[in-house]
Scaffold this active site. Structure first.
Site, PDB file in Angstrom:
ATOM      1  CD  GLU A 163      16.083 -39.290  49.912  1.00 19.02           C
ATOM      2  OE1 GLU A 163      17.014 -40.001  49.479  1.00 19.02           O
ATOM      3  OE2 GLU A 163      15.943 -39.003  51.107  1.00 19.02           O
TER       4      GLU A 163
ATOM      5  CB  CYS B 297      20.366 -41.750  51.034  1.00 21.95           C
ATOM      6  SG  CYS B 297      19.736 -40.155  51.432  1.00 21.95           S
TER       7      CYS B 297
ATOM      8  N   GLY C  27      14.155 -44.423  51.913  1.00 20.28           N
ATOM      9  CA  GLY C  27      14.809 -45.654  52.363  1.00 20.28           C
ATOM     10  C   GLY C  27      15.449 -46.372  51.190  1.00 20.28           C
TER      11      GLY C  27
HETATM   12  C1  UN1 Z   1      19.406 -39.220  54.006  1.00 19.14           C
HETATM   13  O1  UN1 Z   1      20.491 -39.770  54.146  1.00 19.14           O
HETATM   14  O2  UN1 Z   1      18.358 -39.883  53.803  1.00 19.14           O
HETATM   15  O3  UN1 Z   1      22.222 -34.238  52.617  1.00 19.14           O
HETATM   16  C2  UN1 Z   1      19.197 -37.766  54.136  1.00 19.14           C
HETATM   17  C3  UN1 Z   1      22.381 -34.880  53.665  1.00 19.14           C
HETATM   18  C4  UN1 Z   1      21.368 -34.689  54.770  1.00 19.14           C
HETATM   19  C5  UN1 Z   1      20.183 -35.544  54.534  1.00 19.14           C
HETATM   20  C6  UN1 Z   1      20.464 -36.968  54.222  1.00 19.14           C
HETATM   21  N1  UN1 Z   1      20.974 -33.311  54.816  1.00 19.14           N
HETATM   22  O4  UN1 Z   1      23.324 -35.624  53.859  1.00 19.14           O
END
Ligand code: UN1
Length: 514
Positions: A267, A301, A245
């Site tokens: 993460e 993210c 988050g």
């Molecule tokens: C996230 O946004 O927390 O690499 C995970 C990616 C996805 C996972 C994102 N497989 O964009």
């Protein structure tokens, strides 16, 4: 209620009952006596279901059951644990379309991305099944005669999983599938913005554990807000808390877990950039940047937030991107003709609007202006226009992760300058370079290149496969989830030295005779 996309039928197929939804250690619902909260879809603003929050008592009941479950689960051989995870993966295969639809409706990502999210869950289950026969430790040669040394990996116990709304189910599965084959039990605190998708997963996995006669508590979910996160973070009965988050949340979790010398796997936020060099294949670069910036409405993210473009191709990149943005269709994520869905809620819209104000105030120039959409189909008040601004890397707003489709264009002259810009933010999750030039690519990947946990060549910053370790450096938190050897975070390492000789020599040649 009108239900053009058949959500009720999907819920039925997943096996979700419309009532008695809340925290659980298996299949049964734990009544906390608290008021139910509604889960709203940002797609149309409608309430999907009422979900009851857990409280401190629910938490205690869940932890007590998880402790009992761990006593049993840790004795099940890892390959047998893997068999159960295989069945969970197969159950997910069966409901892929329905769960994908629910994720899309509850969270607002496109249906295609909802399916992709469930596919990530299936993939990590497959990965974990293989892993269940590969939890390898090393053997080493002892310096003492008649001695043998090796290391082995044991389960940790209860793993707390805190997940965010943007990947409401996949991130849980990255943690849970690995933790389960490692012999751990999981207590999941999903985002309160997407609780129904989490409860669907709880039902899917809970059924499989029950079918195998496994105790409740191997797979638990507790619905609630940050206070549940605090309970998990402060609880010494939870040796590992894996939190995905915001950096703000991660700092709180990391501090609380660190205070009791527990382990955290963080993460957190990203501020991901793509460098486009003058040697880039611009067709690939534009497509990569487009999906990276507007996919999931900028709420990954790994979303591309900055484009660092060489001055000789800058104008061309700018105009081609602006033209691509003009073709984006924004609307209900379940309607497959739309490319971009809504933001998660109106707070997110406020954050997006404030960021646009800020970049303008700091001197950013509009390439594609943003704004809130209203009118037919946009009644939820969560649909916004993906925007592009010319900006400077040092702007406060550019240094900050805004969870929305806002892309900053930054011009550079030399590659070392571009790499310094790419690294010149507090976060360190994902990065990419678009180039057909081997020297540029290798410089970017070298120790003096990108400082991120993920560095790609001719691929955008988002959309990582589960096979690699996932996570990043600096304010991203340093944790690694998912593939490679990320499983080691879910186990404790034990070094064993066995003396099968008839004497007791000491290491380092120390003499201690009497
Ligand atoms: C996230 O946004 O927390 O690499 C995970 C990616 C996805 C996972 C994102 N497989 O964009």
């Amino acid at each position: 209620m009108t239900d053009p996309f058949g959500i009720s039928l999907s819920l039925q197929k997943i096996g979700i009952e419309a009532e008695n939804l809340g925290s659980s250690t298996g299949l049964d619902w734990l009544d906390s006596g608290e008021k139910a909260i509604a889960s709203f879809s940002p797609a149309d603003g409608k309430s999907i279901a009422q979900v009851q929050s857990g409280n401190a008592e629910t938490y205690e009941a869940i932890i007590a059951q998880a402790q009992i479950a761990f006593e049993k689960w840790r004795t099940v051989p890892a390959p047998q644990r893997g068999e159960i995870v295989r069945e969970i993966g197969n159950a997910l295969r069966e409901v892929k379309a329905d769960l994908g639809k629910l994720v899309s409706y509850e969270m607002g990502k496109s249906y295609q991305e909802g399916l992709g999210e469930v596919q990530e869950m299936i993939d990590i289950c497959d990965f974990a099944v293989g892993l269940s026969r590969q939890l390898y430790g090393l053997t080493m040669h002892s310096e003492r005669p008649g001695h043998r040394m090796y290391e082995q990996w044991h389960p940790l116990g209860i793993v707390g999983i805190i997940s965010a709304f943007n990947f409401p189910v996949a991130v849980w599965s990255w943690n849970a599938a690995l933790a389960w084959v490692c012999g751990d039990v999981c207590v999941w605190k999903p985002s309160e913005k997407a609780p129904l998708s989490a409860l669907a997963c709880q039902h899917i996995a809970g059924r499989i554990f029950a079918k195998h006669g496994m105790p409740e508590g191997i797979c638990s979910v507790i619905v609630g807000d940050y206070q549940v996160g605090e309970l998990l973070s402060q609880d010494p009965r939870v040796p590992l808390v894996s939190a995905t988050g915001s950096t703000r949340m991660g700092k709180l979790v990391g501090k609380a877990v660190g205070e009791r010398l527990g382990r955290s796997l963080l993460e957190l936020g990203g501020n991901n950039a793509i460098i486009i060099t003058e040697n880039a294949d611009l067709d690939i670069a534009i497509r990569g940047a487009l999906f990276g910036a507007v996919g999931t409405a900028g709420q990954r993210c790994t979303t591309t937030r900055r484009l660092i473009v060489q001055e000789n191709v800058y104008e061309e990149v700018k105009s081609r991107l602006a033209s691509a943005y003009s073709k984006l269709v924004i609307g209900n994520p379940l309607d497959e003709k739309n490319h971009v869905g809504p933001l998660i809620d109106q707070d997110a819209v406020k954050g997006y609007l404030a960021a646009i104000e800020k970049v303008k105030a700091e001197g950013g120039k509009v390439v594609v202006d943003g704004g809130l959409l209203s009118g037919d189909g946009y009644e939820s008040g969560c649909y916004v226009k993906p925007a592009i601004f010319e900006a400077e890397n040092h702007f406060a707003i550019v240094q900050h992760e805004t969870f929305a489709p806002i892309l900053y264009l930054i011009k550079y002259k030399t590659l070392p300058e571009a790499i310094a810009l790419q690294n010149g933010v507090p976060q360190g999750l994902s990065s990419a370079i678009m180039t057909t030039h081997m020297r540029e690519a290798e410089a970017f990947l070298s120790a003096a290149g990108s400082d991120c946990g993920i560095a790609n060549v001719n691929i955008g910053t988002s959309g990582a496969e589960i096979g690699g370790a996932f996570g990043g450096e600096k304010e991203t938190g340093g944790g690694r989830e998912s593939g490679s050897d990320a499983w080691k975070a879910y186990m404790r390492r034990q070094t064993n030295t066995i003396n099968y000789s008839t004497s007791l020599p000491l290491a380092q040649g120390i003499k201690f005779d009497i």
